[in-house]
Design a protein around this motif. Structure first.
Motif, PDB file in Angstrom:
ATOM      1  N   PHE A  31       0.885  -1.165   0.000  1.00  0.00           N
ATOM      2  CA  PHE A  31       0.000   0.000   0.000  1.00  0.00           C
ATOM      3  C   PHE A  31       0.921   1.212   0.000  1.00  0.00           C
ATOM      4  O   PHE A  31       1.597   1.467   1.006  1.00  0.00           O
ATOM      5  CB  PHE A  31      -0.908   0.021   1.231  1.00  0.00           C
ATOM      6  CG  PHE A  31      -1.943  -1.076   1.240  1.00  0.00           C
ATOM      7  CD1 PHE A  31      -3.082  -0.977   0.447  1.00  0.00           C
ATOM      8  CD2 PHE A  31      -1.777  -2.199   2.031  1.00  0.00           C
ATOM      9  CE1 PHE A  31      -4.048  -1.982   0.445  1.00  0.00           C
ATOM     10  CE2 PHE A  31      -2.742  -3.211   2.035  1.00  0.00           C
ATOM     11  CZ  PHE A  31      -3.872  -3.099   1.245  1.00  0.00           C
ATOM     12  N   LEU A  34       4.322   1.022   1.795  1.00  0.00           N
ATOM     13  CA  LEU A  34       4.276  -0.010   2.835  1.00  0.00           C
ATOM     14  C   LEU A  34       4.075  -1.394   2.226  1.00  0.00           C
ATOM     15  O   LEU A  34       3.019  -1.710   1.684  1.00  0.00           O
ATOM     16  CB  LEU A  34       3.113   0.298   3.804  1.00  0.00           C
ATOM     17  CG  LEU A  34       2.912  -0.694   4.951  1.00  0.00           C
ATOM     18  CD1 LEU A  34       4.049  -0.587   5.973  1.00  0.00           C
ATOM     19  CD2 LEU A  34       1.560  -0.461   5.627  1.00  0.00           C
ATOM     20  N   VAL A  36       3.213  -5.051   2.425  1.00  0.00           N
ATOM     21  CA  VAL A  36       2.485  -5.839   3.419  1.00  0.00           C
ATOM     22  C   VAL A  36       2.510  -7.348   3.149  1.00  0.00           C
ATOM     23  O   VAL A  36       2.270  -8.128   4.056  1.00  0.00           O
ATOM     24  CB  VAL A  36       1.032  -5.342   3.617  1.00  0.00           C
ATOM     25  CG1 VAL A  36       1.004  -3.916   4.089  1.00  0.00           C
ATOM     26  CG2 VAL A  36       0.200  -5.507   2.382  1.00  0.00           C
ATOM     27  N   PRO A  55      -0.540 -13.192  13.652  1.00  0.00           N
ATOM     28  CA  PRO A  55      -0.857 -12.023  14.462  1.00  0.00           C
ATOM     29  C   PRO A  55      -1.527 -10.919  13.652  1.00  0.00           C
ATOM     30  O   PRO A  55      -1.479 -10.922  12.416  1.00  0.00           O
ATOM     31  CB  PRO A  55       0.506 -11.545  14.969  1.00  0.00           C
ATOM     32  CG  PRO A  55       1.438 -12.667  14.733  1.00  0.00           C
ATOM     33  CD  PRO A  55       0.895 -13.466  13.594  1.00  0.00           C
ATOM     34  N   SER A  56      -2.102  -9.993  14.360  1.00  0.00           N
ATOM     35  CA  SER A  56      -2.748  -8.848  13.735  1.00  0.00           C
ATOM     36  C   SER A  56      -1.743  -8.102  12.840  1.00  0.00           C
ATOM     37  O   SER A  56      -0.593  -7.895  13.231  1.00  0.00           O
ATOM     38  CB  SER A  56      -3.241  -7.919  14.858  1.00  0.00           C
ATOM     39  OG  SER A  56      -3.976  -6.891  14.301  1.00  0.00           O
ATOM     40  N   GLY A  57      -2.196  -7.776  11.659  1.00  0.00           N
ATOM     41  CA  GLY A  57      -1.328  -7.025  10.748  1.00  0.00           C
ATOM     42  C   GLY A  57      -0.374  -7.885   9.943  1.00  0.00           C
ATOM     43  O   GLY A  57       0.442  -7.365   9.170  1.00  0.00           O
ATOM     44  N   SER A  58      -0.488  -9.221  10.059  1.00  0.00           N
ATOM     45  CA  SER A  58       0.469 -10.068   9.334  1.00  0.00           C
ATOM     46  C   SER A  58       0.128 -10.210   7.854  1.00  0.00           C
ATOM     47  O   SER A  58       0.947 -10.705   7.085  1.00  0.00           O
ATOM     48  CB  SER A  58       0.574 -11.448   9.999  1.00  0.00           C
ATOM     49  OG  SER A  58      -0.698 -12.042  10.118  1.00  0.00           O
ATOM     50  N   GLY A  59      -1.090  -9.794   7.458  1.00  0.00           N
ATOM     51  CA  GLY A  59      -1.409  -9.802   6.031  1.00  0.00           C
ATOM     52  C   GLY A  59      -2.487 -10.792   5.630  1.00  0.00           C
ATOM     53  O   GLY A  59      -2.734 -10.991   4.434  1.00  0.00           O
ATOM     54  N   LYS A  60      -3.146 -11.378   6.598  1.00  0.00           N
ATOM     55  CA  LYS A  60      -4.146 -12.427   6.297  1.00  0.00           C
ATOM     56  C   LYS A  60      -5.295 -11.881   5.443  1.00  0.00           C
ATOM     57  O   LYS A  60      -5.641 -12.448   4.405  1.00  0.00           O
ATOM     58  CB  LYS A  60      -4.722 -12.998   7.616  1.00  0.00           C
ATOM     59  CG  LYS A  60      -3.667 -13.462   8.600  1.00  0.00           C
ATOM     60  CD  LYS A  60      -4.276 -13.978   9.886  1.00  0.00           C
ATOM     61  CE  LYS A  60      -5.013 -12.948  10.745  1.00  0.00           C
ATOM     62  NZ  LYS A  60      -4.150 -11.906  11.327  1.00  0.00           N
ATOM     63  N   SER A  61      -5.888 -10.775   5.902  1.00  0.00           N
ATOM     64  CA  SER A  61      -7.027 -10.221   5.152  1.00  0.00           C
ATOM     65  C   SER A  61      -6.581  -9.734   3.779  1.00  0.00           C
ATOM     66  O   SER A  61      -7.355  -9.800   2.815  1.00  0.00           O
ATOM     67  CB  SER A  61      -7.659  -9.044   5.898  1.00  0.00           C
ATOM     68  OG  SER A  61      -8.101  -9.455   7.154  1.00  0.00           O
ATOM     69  N   THR A  62      -5.367  -9.247   3.697  1.00  0.00           N
ATOM     70  CA  THR A  62      -4.879  -8.770   2.399  1.00  0.00           C
ATOM     71  C   THR A  62      -4.842  -9.923   1.400  1.00  0.00           C
ATOM     72  O   THR A  62      -5.212  -9.754   0.231  1.00  0.00           O
ATOM     73  CB  THR A  62      -3.495  -8.115   2.549  1.00  0.00           C
ATOM     74  OG1 THR A  62      -3.609  -7.046   3.484  1.00  0.00           O
ATOM     75  CG2 THR A  62      -2.981  -7.587   1.227  1.00  0.00           C
ATOM     76  N   ARG A  65      -8.271 -10.428   0.180  1.00  0.00           N
ATOM     77  CA  ARG A  65      -8.694  -9.348  -0.726  1.00  0.00           C
ATOM     78  C   ARG A  65      -8.050  -9.470  -2.103  1.00  0.00           C
ATOM     79  O   ARG A  65      -8.556  -8.915  -3.072  1.00  0.00           O
ATOM     80  CB  ARG A  65      -8.360  -7.982  -0.126  1.00  0.00           C
ATOM     81  CG  ARG A  65      -9.277  -7.620   1.014  1.00  0.00           C
ATOM     82  CD  ARG A  65      -9.017  -6.193   1.449  1.00  0.00           C
ATOM     83  NE  ARG A  65      -9.251  -6.059   2.866  1.00  0.00           N
ATOM     84  CZ  ARG A  65      -8.385  -5.556   3.736  1.00  0.00           C
ATOM     85  NH1 ARG A  65      -7.208  -5.114   3.329  1.00  0.00           N
ATOM     86  NH2 ARG A  65      -8.681  -5.480   5.013  1.00  0.00           N
ATOM     87  N   TYR A  74      -8.622  -0.339  -3.546  1.00  0.00           N
ATOM     88  CA  TYR A  74      -7.709   0.571  -2.834  1.00  0.00           C
ATOM     89  C   TYR A  74      -6.771   1.206  -3.854  1.00  0.00           C
ATOM     90  O   TYR A  74      -5.946   0.510  -4.452  1.00  0.00           O
ATOM     91  CB  TYR A  74      -6.896  -0.185  -1.774  1.00  0.00           C
ATOM     92  CG  TYR A  74      -7.773  -0.868  -0.760  1.00  0.00           C
ATOM     93  CD1 TYR A  74      -8.280  -0.170   0.331  1.00  0.00           C
ATOM     94  CD2 TYR A  74      -8.129  -2.218  -0.892  1.00  0.00           C
ATOM     95  CE1 TYR A  74      -9.102  -0.786   1.259  1.00  0.00           C
ATOM     96  CE2 TYR A  74      -8.960  -2.843   0.031  1.00  0.00           C
ATOM     97  CZ  TYR A  74      -9.435  -2.111   1.097  1.00  0.00           C
ATOM     98  OH  TYR A  74     -10.259  -2.716   2.006  1.00  0.00           O
ATOM     99  N   ASP A  76      -4.126   2.943  -3.703  1.00  0.00           N
ATOM    100  CA  ASP A  76      -2.670   2.891  -3.527  1.00  0.00           C
ATOM    101  C   ASP A  76      -2.133   1.464  -3.407  1.00  0.00           C
ATOM    102  O   ASP A  76      -0.969   1.246  -3.101  1.00  0.00           O
ATOM    103  CB  ASP A  76      -2.235   3.734  -2.320  1.00  0.00           C
ATOM    104  CG  ASP A  76      -2.835   3.217  -1.020  1.00  0.00           C
ATOM    105  OD1 ASP A  76      -3.845   2.464  -1.091  1.00  0.00           O
ATOM    106  OD2 ASP A  76      -2.298   3.534   0.053  1.00  0.00           O
ATOM    107  N   GLU A 190     -12.384 -13.961   9.439  1.00  0.00           N
ATOM    108  CA  GLU A 190     -12.736 -14.016  10.868  1.00  0.00           C
ATOM    109  C   GLU A 190     -14.258 -14.041  11.072  1.00  0.00           C
ATOM    110  O   GLU A 190     -14.818 -13.193  11.785  1.00  0.00           O
ATOM    111  CB  GLU A 190     -12.111 -12.837  11.612  1.00  0.00           C
ATOM    112  CG  GLU A 190     -10.596 -12.841  11.492  1.00  0.00           C
ATOM    113  CD  GLU A 190      -9.942 -11.856  12.455  1.00  0.00           C
ATOM    114  OE1 GLU A 190     -10.412 -11.768  13.590  1.00  0.00           O
ATOM    115  OE2 GLU A 190      -8.988 -11.199  12.031  1.00  0.00           O
ATOM    116  N   HIS A 221      -7.901 -15.473  13.803  1.00  0.00           N
ATOM    117  CA  HIS A 221      -6.975 -14.977  14.809  1.00  0.00           C
ATOM    118  C   HIS A 221      -6.694 -16.027  15.859  1.00  0.00           C
ATOM    119  O   HIS A 221      -5.868 -15.851  16.736  1.00  0.00           O
ATOM    120  CB  HIS A 221      -7.731 -13.867  15.579  1.00  0.00           C
ATOM    121  CG  HIS A 221      -7.160 -12.545  15.389  1.00  0.00           C
ATOM    122  ND1 HIS A 221      -7.898 -11.521  14.898  1.00  0.00           N
ATOM    123  CD2 HIS A 221      -5.930 -12.050  15.623  1.00  0.00           C
ATOM    124  CE1 HIS A 221      -7.144 -10.447  14.841  1.00  0.00           C
ATOM    125  NE2 HIS A 221      -5.952 -10.751  15.272  1.00  0.00           N
TER     126      HIS A 221
END
Ligand code: ATP
Length: 268
Positions: A31, A34, A36, A55-62, A65, A74, A76, A190, A221
């Motif tokens: 992004f 950044l 990811v 963990p949170s922010g590790s890129g799972k949802s990305t 997507r 998105y 960017d 999730e 999670h």
């Protein structure tokens, strides 16, 4: 079991090119500046549940997507690498067609609250002109609600607003809305994070049924959920896959220290 492709371990499922398996090849996502996701390679076998955990922010949802190209909303976001669905690059497909085949449900159930239970499921079928006439529409909606194991609870109040359903029922309604398209892949981000244990158990049991007909990619999670229902897991950390494999193997004999910490609840 696995073979190394690119930077990370790839799980080897029953068949690489069989119908509705997903192959992620050297995926990178950023992004703006950044980064990811880096060097993500993953093979998702048809008719399995693959859990993406980390963990949170590790890129799972990305990753999810990317799989239905929602990432393209998105401005960017930059995506490199490839994703094959049934052997074909998703980036060469018509995006509307892709999203019919690859459906997604989210952490917070998002039915249209003022629209009736029936219409929430029917709307996509109508807008996409997938049915001929009211009779077929009713049959498709009923079938989707049955598959989502919600029919018995709502059959007498199909015209009631969806917002009147409980949280667990709303999530099953969203699953029904996705199932109405007869998808080949169901992405679940999730899906039980906001539900109590009883409703969580219902959704987990439902997924075990649904995988007979489709491929499920589940972001969670919560390692015990992955252990309970997934066939394969991929453990992500800081945008990379640290370890993948059959769920039992990864949980009982993790190869990487980070995985071990995560599955034993010592890494959040
Ligand atoms: N639209 C966006 N714009 C900028 N950065 C983003 C965007 N979406 C996600 N990110 C960043 O990408 C990284 C990965 O996010 P992602 O949501 O994929 O992680 P996750 O593992 O699913 O996290 P969580 O478990 O908290 O949902 C995070 O650093 C996040 O802040």
């Amino acid at each position: 079991m696995g073979k190394v492709v690119g930077e990370t371990e790839v799980m080897v499922g029953s068949m690489t090119s069989s119908k509705s398996g997903v192959v992620i090849k050297n995926l990178e996502v950023a992004f703006g500046s950044l980064e990811v996701l880096r060097g993500v390679n993953l093979e998702i076998s048809p008719n399995t549940i693959t859990a993406l955990m980390g963990p949170s922010g590790s890129g799972k949802s990305t990753i999810l997507r990317v799989l239905n190209r929602l990432i393209e909303i998105y401005p960017d976001a930059r995506v490199k690498g490839d994703v094959l669905l049934d052997g074909r690059s998703i980036f060469e497909m018509d995006v509307v067609e892709l999203r019919k085949r690859v459906q997604m449900i989210f952490q917070i159930p998002n039915p249209i609250p003022n629209l009736s239970i029936f219409e929430n499921v029917a709307l996509g079928l109508k807008l996409n002109r997938l049915v001929n006439g009211r009779r077929e529409l009713f049959q498709r909606v009923k079938q989707a609600l049955e598959k989502a194991q919600l029919w018995d609870e709502v059959k007498d109040r199909l015209n009631a607003p969806a917002g009147k359903l409980s949280g667990g029922q709303q999530q099953r309604l969203c699953i029904a809305r996705a199932l109405a398209f007869n998808p080949e892949v169901l992405l679940a981000d999730e899906p039980t994070a906001n539900l109590d244990p009883e409703n969580t158990a219902k959704i987990e049991a439902l997924f075990l049924e649904l995988k007979k007909e489709m491929t499920i990619v589940l972001v969670t999670h919560y390692p015990p959920q992955a252990a309970r229902i997934s066939d394969y897991v991929a453990f992500l950390y800081k945008g990379q896959i640290v370890e993948t494999g059959p769920t039992k193997e990864v949980f009982t004999n993790p190869k990487h220290e980070l995985t071990e910490k995560y599955v034993t609840g010592r890494l959040y």
